[in-house]
Design a protein around this motif. Structure first.
Motif, PDB file in Angstrom:
ATOM      1  N   ASP A   1       4.622   0.542 -53.943  1.00 59.72           N
ATOM      2  CA  ASP A   1       5.478   1.662 -54.318  1.00 59.72           C
ATOM      3  C   ASP A   1       6.940   1.356 -54.015  1.00 59.72           C
ATOM      4  N   ASN A   2       7.200   0.740 -52.867  1.00 58.08           N
ATOM      5  CA  ASN A   2       8.567   0.386 -52.518  1.00 58.08           C
ATOM      6  C   ASN A   2       9.122  -0.678 -53.458  1.00 58.08           C
ATOM      7  N   LYS A   3       8.291  -1.634 -53.830  1.00 55.42           N
ATOM      8  CA  LYS A   3       8.734  -2.682 -54.742  1.00 55.42           C
ATOM      9  C   LYS A   3       9.028  -2.109 -56.129  1.00 55.42           C
ATOM     10  N   ARG A   4       8.194  -1.212 -56.624  1.00 48.21           N
ATOM     11  CA  ARG A   4       8.441  -0.585 -57.933  1.00 48.21           C
ATOM     12  C   ARG A   4       9.720   0.243 -57.906  1.00 48.21           C
ATOM     13  N   SER A   5       9.965   0.935 -56.804  1.00 48.21           N
ATOM     14  CA  SER A   5      11.185   1.732 -56.694  1.00 48.21           C
ATOM     15  C   SER A   5      12.431   0.853 -56.733  1.00 48.21           C
ATOM     16  N   LYS A   6      12.398  -0.280 -56.032  1.00 45.07           N
ATOM     17  CA  LYS A   6      13.544  -1.195 -56.062  1.00 45.07           C
ATOM     18  C   LYS A   6      13.740  -1.801 -57.446  1.00 45.07           C
ATOM     19  N   THR A   7      12.643  -2.107 -58.149  1.00 47.17           N
ATOM     20  CA  THR A   7      12.747  -2.653 -59.501  1.00 47.17           C
ATOM     21  C   THR A   7      13.349  -1.641 -60.462  1.00 47.17           C
ATOM     22  N   ARG A   8      12.952  -0.379 -60.345  1.00 48.78           N
ATOM     23  CA  ARG A   8      13.529   0.664 -61.209  1.00 48.78           C
ATOM     24  C   ARG A   8      15.026   0.814 -60.965  1.00 48.78           C
ATOM     25  N   ASP A   9      15.424   0.814 -59.706  1.00 46.79           N
ATOM     26  CA  ASP A   9      16.855   0.930 -59.398  1.00 46.79           C
ATOM     27  C   ASP A   9      17.628  -0.285 -59.907  1.00 46.79           C
ATOM     28  N   TYR A  10      17.046  -1.465 -59.784  1.00 52.15           N
ATOM     29  CA  TYR A  10      17.723  -2.682 -60.243  1.00 52.15           C
ATOM     30  C   TYR A  10      17.915  -2.664 -61.757  1.00 52.15           C
ATOM     31  N   ASN A  11      16.889  -2.264 -62.502  1.00 50.85           N
ATOM     32  CA  ASN A  11      17.007  -2.169 -63.961  1.00 50.85           C
ATOM     33  C   ASN A  11      17.995  -1.083 -64.377  1.00 50.85           C
ATOM     34  N   HIS A  12      18.012   0.011 -63.624  1.00 48.73           N
ATOM     35  CA  HIS A  12      18.949   1.092 -63.945  1.00 48.73           C
ATOM     36  C   HIS A  12      20.392   0.654 -63.719  1.00 48.73           C
ATOM     37  N   VAL A  13      20.637  -0.106 -62.665  1.00 52.65           N
ATOM     38  CA  VAL A  13      21.979  -0.616 -62.410  1.00 52.65           C
ATOM     39  C   VAL A  13      22.407  -1.574 -63.520  1.00 52.65           C
ATOM     40  N   GLN A  14      21.489  -2.396 -64.010  1.00 51.97           N
ATOM     41  CA  GLN A  14      21.810  -3.294 -65.112  1.00 51.97           C
ATOM     42  C   GLN A  14      22.207  -2.521 -66.369  1.00 51.97           C
ATOM     43  N   GLN A  15      21.501  -1.454 -66.660  1.00 57.77           N
ATOM     44  CA  GLN A  15      21.844  -0.648 -67.830  1.00 57.77           C
ATOM     45  C   GLN A  15      23.195   0.052 -67.657  1.00 57.77           C
ATOM     46  N   LEU A  16      23.484   0.485 -66.442  1.00 60.00           N
ATOM     47  CA  LEU A  16      24.792   1.101 -66.199  1.00 60.00           C
ATOM     48  C   LEU A  16      25.928   0.105 -66.391  1.00 60.00           C
ATOM     49  N   LEU A  17      25.739  -1.118 -65.906  1.00 58.87           N
ATOM     50  CA  LEU A  17      26.759  -2.141 -66.080  1.00 58.87           C
ATOM     51  C   LEU A  17      26.909  -2.528 -67.548  1.00 58.87           C
ATOM     52  N   LYS A  18      25.835  -2.438 -68.302  1.00 57.10           N
ATOM     53  CA  LYS A  18      25.902  -2.759 -69.720  1.00 57.10           C
ATOM     54  C   LYS A  18      26.644  -1.678 -70.508  1.00 57.10           C
ATOM     55  N   ARG A  19      26.401  -0.414 -70.181  1.00 54.24           N
ATOM     56  CA  ARG A  19      27.012   0.678 -70.939  1.00 54.24           C
ATOM     57  C   ARG A  19      28.424   0.989 -70.471  1.00 54.24           C
ATOM     58  N   PHE A  20      28.679   0.809 -69.184  1.00 53.06           N
ATOM     59  CA  PHE A  20      29.996   1.151 -68.630  1.00 53.06           C
ATOM     60  C   PHE A  20      30.563  -0.085 -67.930  1.00 53.06           C
ATOM     61  N   PRO A  21      31.283  -0.921 -68.649  1.00 57.13           N
ATOM     62  CA  PRO A  21      31.816  -2.142 -68.016  1.00 57.13           C
ATOM     63  C   PRO A  21      32.910  -1.863 -66.991  1.00 57.13           C
ATOM     64  N   ASN A  22      33.585  -0.736 -67.103  1.00 50.72           N
ATOM     65  CA  ASN A  22      34.654  -0.392 -66.162  1.00 50.72           C
ATOM     66  C   ASN A  22      34.155   0.524 -65.037  1.00 50.72           C
ATOM     67  N   LEU A  23      32.932   0.381 -64.698  1.00 51.65           N
ATOM     68  CA  LEU A  23      32.331   1.246 -63.681  1.00 51.65           C
ATOM     69  C   LEU A  23      32.880   0.917 -62.297  1.00 51.65           C
ATOM     70  N   ASP A  24      33.028   1.963 -61.457  1.00 50.83           N
ATOM     71  CA  ASP A  24      33.511   1.774 -60.091  1.00 50.83           C
ATOM     72  C   ASP A  24      32.403   1.127 -59.252  1.00 50.83           C
ATOM     73  N   MET A  25      32.652  -0.096 -58.809  1.00 51.06           N
ATOM     74  CA  MET A  25      31.625  -0.835 -58.084  1.00 51.06           C
ATOM     75  C   MET A  25      31.353  -0.259 -56.694  1.00 51.06           C
ATOM     76  N   GLU A  26      32.377   0.259 -56.051  1.00 51.38           N
ATOM     77  CA  GLU A  26      32.185   0.837 -54.720  1.00 51.38           C
ATOM     78  C   GLU A  26      31.278   2.056 -54.775  1.00 51.38           C
ATOM     79  N   ALA A  27      31.497   2.893 -55.783  1.00 46.94           N
ATOM     80  CA  ALA A  27      30.628   4.067 -55.933  1.00 46.94           C
ATOM     81  C   ALA A  27      29.213   3.653 -56.295  1.00 46.94           C
ATOM     82  N   LEU A  28      29.089   2.593 -57.104  1.00 45.43           N
ATOM     83  CA  LEU A  28      27.755   2.125 -57.482  1.00 45.43           C
ATOM     84  C   LEU A  28      27.005   1.559 -56.275  1.00 45.43           C
ATOM     85  N   LYS A  29      27.697   0.830 -55.413  1.00 44.11           N
ATOM     86  CA  LYS A  29      27.059   0.293 -54.212  1.00 44.11           C
ATOM     87  C   LYS A  29      26.667   1.410 -53.250  1.00 44.11           C
TER      88      LYS A  29
END
Length: 260
Positions: free
Chosen positions: A207-235
């Motif tokens: 369950d913990n591994k699936r949760s980390k994978t979902r967050d990792y894929n979601h971050v990739q999609q955010l970086l793809k859609r919003f290239p000027n995203l605030d990295m500090e807020a994302l971290k």
């Protein structure tokens, strides 16, 4: 002259009182066992209608109510005020439960059901304030909190559990029924419990591994859609995700050259 006037006045009052008593023909008997209260603040109507709301609110669809009592407001009140407020909220909660049940029986909408949550929140805040005062008192008097001691134990499934200690009529070492089943028979160290605990830890890991994978894929999609995203807020929002690694993946680049 003054003494004569006072004597006449006393005789007049005495005679008037005797005449009134003879006219009424009432004999008053003083019973010291019955307490005499000159004034009281109890409501005159102490019937079952106190479990219902006032009649003007029966057909209302929206009833204007206030908010719940806050902790900072309750901390400045005395113990007597908190005791009175507790019973007022208790009567209000019973009334709301009765009205909710009655509305369900008549297939009607219960107006403002959040009132129950507000009353319950207020009662929980009162318990919190009283517990704070008890802890402060016991720490001042005895140096301890006065709360029930809590011990970390292992239950029959091999899982850690917090046990609130309480008094028993028989000591632990004399309780043969508990000792034989819990220790001597090895319920904790049995193969079934060990297998269950191993599968339970495996399920938690997956369950913990699936949760980390979902967050990792979601971050990739955010970086793809919003290239000027605030990295500090994302971290700050995804502290368990390696942002630098996610930047270098193909899913995060999209159809443009990234600026990072």
């Amino acid at each position: 002259m003054k003494m004569v006037g006072l004597t006449k006045m006393a005789n007049f009052v005495r005679n008037t009182t005797a005449i009134c008593l003879r006219a009424s023909k009432v004999t008053h008997v003083w019973n010291p066992a019955v307490p005499v209260r000159a004034i009281h603040t109890t409501k005159t109507q102490n019937d079952l209608m106190e479990f219902f709301d006032v009649k003007k609110n029966w057909n209302e669809s929206n009833i204007r109510v206030g908010r719940a009592w806050r902790l900072d407001e309750l901390r400045i009140k005395s113990n007597t005020d908190l005791h009175k407020l507790w019973y007022i909220l208790l009567k209000e909660r019973n009334m709301l439960y009765t009205m909710e049940h009655e509305c369900n029986q008549r297939v009607k909408v219960f107006p403002n059901p959040e009132r129950i949550d507000k009353v319950q929140e207020s009662m929980n805040n009162i318990e919190t304030v009283i517990r704070e005062r008890n802890v402060a008192y016991y720490k001042l008097e005895t140096g301890e909190t006065g709360e029930r001691p809590v011990e970390e134990v292992v239950n029959l499934f091999g899982l850690p559990e917090k046990l609130h200690k309480s008094e028993y009529y028989i000591p632990k070492f004399m309780n043969t029924k508990w000792v034989k089943s819990y220790l001597e028979h090895g319920f904790i160290n049995s193969l079934s419990v060990k297998k269950f605990y191993r599968l339970y830890k495996e399920k938690q890991y997956l369950d913990n591994k699936r949760s980390k994978t979902r967050d990792y894929n979601h971050v990739q999609q955010l970086l793809k859609r919003f290239p000027n995203l605030d990295m500090e807020a994302l971290k700050a929002q995804y502290p368990d995700v390696d942002i630098e690694k996610a930047k270098r993946t193909k899913k995060a680049r999209g159809h443009f050259d990234p600026k990072y």
